[in-house]
Design an enzyme around this catalytic site. Structure first.
Site, PDB file in Angstrom:
ATOM      1  N   HIS A 123       0.984  -0.886   0.188  1.00 14.97           N
ATOM      2  CA  HIS A 123       0.123   0.203   0.140  1.00 14.97           C
ATOM      3  C   HIS A 123       0.902   1.124   0.378  1.00 14.97           C
ATOM      4  CE1 HIS A 123      -3.802  -1.887  -0.466  1.00 14.97           C
ATOM      5  NE2 HIS A 123      -3.272  -2.302   0.892  1.00 14.97           N
ATOM      6  N   ASP A 179       0.604  -4.581   5.148  1.00 12.97           N
ATOM      7  CA  ASP A 179      -0.384  -5.400   4.832  1.00 12.97           C
ATOM      8  C   ASP A 179      -0.712  -5.583   3.317  1.00 12.97           C
ATOM      9  OD1 ASP A 179      -1.297  -2.878   4.767  1.00 12.97           O
ATOM     10  OD2 ASP A 179      -3.561  -2.784   4.604  1.00 12.97           O
ATOM     11  N   GLU A 180      -1.131  -6.442   3.101  1.00 13.05           N
ATOM     12  CA  GLU A 180      -2.060  -6.716   1.065  1.00 13.05           C
ATOM     13  C   GLU A 180      -0.569  -6.713   0.365  1.00 13.05           C
ATOM     14  OE1 GLU A 180      -6.707  -6.435   1.785  1.00 13.05           O
ATOM     15  OE2 GLU A 180      -4.959  -4.069   1.254  1.00 13.05           O
ATOM     16  N   VAL A 181       0.743  -7.323   0.368  1.00 15.90           N
ATOM     17  CA  VAL A 181       1.898  -6.900  -0.110  1.00 15.90           C
ATOM     18  C   VAL A 181       1.417  -7.895  -1.605  1.00 15.90           C
ATOM     19  CG1 VAL A 181       4.326  -6.574   0.214  1.00 15.90           C
ATOM     20  CG2 VAL A 181       3.420  -6.562   1.766  1.00 15.90           C
ATOM     21  N   TYR A 182       0.790  -7.128  -2.254  1.00 12.65           N
ATOM     22  CA  TYR A 182       0.438  -8.303  -3.808  1.00 12.65           C
ATOM     23  C   TYR A 182       1.680  -7.775  -4.338  1.00 12.65           C
ATOM     24  CZ  TYR A 182      -4.158  -5.943  -2.239  1.00 12.65           C
ATOM     25  OH  TYR A 182      -5.605  -5.461  -1.769  1.00 12.65           O
TER      26      TYR A 182
END
Length: 522
Positions: A123, A179-182
């Site tokens: 993010h 978080d959410e380390v795409y």
């Protein structure tokens, strides 16, 4: 309490294991209020950042509602300097050094702790969207994930941390995101690293996080570090135990849904505890998690989320220390998505969630306290407009905007504004066929124009009222964005209809002709 027990009975009416049976029995006999630990309200400032005059009213209200602190996610509202100055918002000025100090002073005078939140891995859209940092993306088309192999990546996030800490000298806790380390592992450098025997995606994530966390702790040994837990959930107990995170960070387990899996969450907490991660946080939601473009906050949905978290707290594994709960209020799903509900619209939900944690249920007593503190008649903001107020009748900060938003939202979603699809005259005498060929029956035009103009005028009056209230609390750019997101797309077809009709009528009548005004017809 009866409602809460009912929920527990419903979920565990037919336990399928001894664990489920023990959990169900515990829920029915527990002390239902939130356990010792801080209640931290998250203010997401990457969209619709409050003006300082509104912030000075908002912070005391949050304290009065029962919070212990604020989790501040600045993103582009922080006054970064030097190489990082490019991160500052250009839509509206970021907060100044003096304003950030004022936020802390107001919070301190109201007994609220400040915990800054700085994303250090995932993010990072607000950073990696800038050309100067393109090369630090893990994958070129993913603007959120940092490439963990570049030396400058670590230097970048540590410099962000340094500047934020410099303006927050008195804090004792820092949230480092993660978080959410795409798409982690899909960059070319990561693929090469992962091809080495013994390397895996979990280790890739952990190496970066521990490197960042250790660097911060070396510089500021007094700081407690918090991180989101979602990237840890799929890791084995052994991996977690050997990760280096133990005694380094405190995971914050987040779930914002009204149907949170209580048993699964307790099992996850047990895994964390067995791995040595005994100091945990929870994260719930009071707004910004229903849908990416929700405009009006549904209070009951968020209360239900907190009722589920109370069940988790009642079944907390022994040896687990719950540090507190962050009640998140997302303003965007990420830096590049649209606005979620504005803060004033979500305040009845926030008050209701805090009272639910305080009482252990959303009892009549809890609801009464919410309505008395806020001076409203109902906890559901969608039902607030036009209802008689409670107590002194002094509106809570932002209430006028909340009511105006609800009224306008209802009108924008009404059957009336499906004018082009439902109006008989439009469907019969000014269809796409007629509009394309600029053909119109002049006898019908006046009827269509009158109805469309009357409707458009009524909506635009409410739009004006919303804008006037909105710019008192938020930057002009927020009002512009909100209008483009929620209003323009609905009204533009009606405006184009009137414009096309005017063009068509000019093809059918002499230039000197004017329709008679109402009352002169026939």
């Amino acid at each position: 309490m009866s409602v809460f027990i009912g929920l527990a009975r419903q979920r565990y009416a037919e336990p399928k294991s001894k664990r489920q049976l023990d959990l169900a029995v515990g829920l029915l006999t527990m002390n239902v209020s939130w356990p010792p630990g801080k209640k931290i309200v998250h203010l997401d400032l990457k969209g619709a950042p409050p003006r300082m005059s509104y912030m000075q009213k908002l912070i005391p209200l949050i304290a009065r509602l029962g919070a212990d602190g604020l989790l501040l996610e600045y993103e582009d509202m922080f006054p970064y300097e030097g190489e990082l100055k490019v991160l500052q918002s250009t839509d509206h000025p970021p907060y100044s050094h003096e304003e950030i100090k004022l936020i802390q002073d107001v919070a301190k005078s109201n007994g609220l702790e400040i915990i800054p939140l700085i994303q250090t891995f995932g993010h990072l859209e607000f950073v990696l969207k800038h050309r100067a940092f393109w090369e630090l993306r893990e994958v070129g088309y993913c603007l959120g994930t940092l490439n963990p192999h570049r030396e400058h990546s670590v230097k970048l996030v540590l410099e962000m941390v340094r500047q934020v800490l410099e303006l927050h000298p008195d804090i004792s806790c820092l949230h480092i995101g993660a978080d959410e380390v795409y798409l982690l592992g899909q960059g070319e450098e990561s693929k090469h690293w992962l091809s080495i025997p013994g390397h895996d995606i979990h280790q890739l994530f952990l190496d970066h996080v521990t490197k960042v966390a250790k660097s911060i702790r070396v510089a500021c040994p007094h700081l407690s570090l918090v991180m989101w837990d979602d990237m840890l959930r799929g890791m084995s107990q052994i991996t977690l135990k050997e990760s280096g995170l133990v005694e380094l960070v405190q995971p914050m387990l987040w779930d914002y849904g009204p149907c949170l899996d209580v048993e699964g969450t307790v099992l996850l907490l047990e895994k964390y505890r067995n791995a040595g991660l005994c100091q945990m946080w929870a994260a719930s939601s009071f707004k910004g998690s229903t849908d990416v473009s929700t405009c009006v906050t549904p209070t009951q949905r968020h209360v239900d989320n907190h009722l589920q978290w109370l069940q988790v707290a009642a079944a907390l594994p022994s040896g687990m220390e719950m540090q507190g709960i962050a009640i998140t209020g997302w303003q965007r799903y990420d830096h590049l998505s649209v606005l979620c509900e504005l803060l004033p619209v979500g305040l009845p939900s926030l008050a209701s969630c805090l009272e639910t944690l305080r009482h252990g249920s959303f009892s009549k007593e809890a609801q009464t306290r919410v309505t008395e503190i806020l001076g409203i008649s109902t906890v559901e903001v969608k039902n607030m407009a036009g209802s008689p107020c409670v107590g002194s009748c002094s509106p809570y900060p932002g209430q006028r905007l909340a009511e105006a938003v609800v009224e306008l939202s209802e009108l924008l979603q009404s059957e009336e504004l499906r004018f082009l699809d439902t109006n008989m005259y439009v469907k019969g005498w000014f269809s796409p066929y007629h509009r394309q060929r600029k053909i119109v029956n002049p006898l019908v035009v006046q009827q269509i124009q009158h109805q469309a103009t009357t409707l458009l005028t009524a909506v635009e009056l409410k739009v004006k009222a919303v804008r006037e209230e909105m710019v008192l609390l938020f930057p002009e750019s927020t009002a512009q964005e909100w209008m483009e997101q929620h209003v323009n797309a609905v009204l533009e077809p009606l405006r184009r209809l009137l414009e096309d009709m005017q063009v068509a009528i000019q093809e059918m009548l002499p230039p000197s002709f004017h329709f008679p005004s109402a009352g002169q017809e026939g």
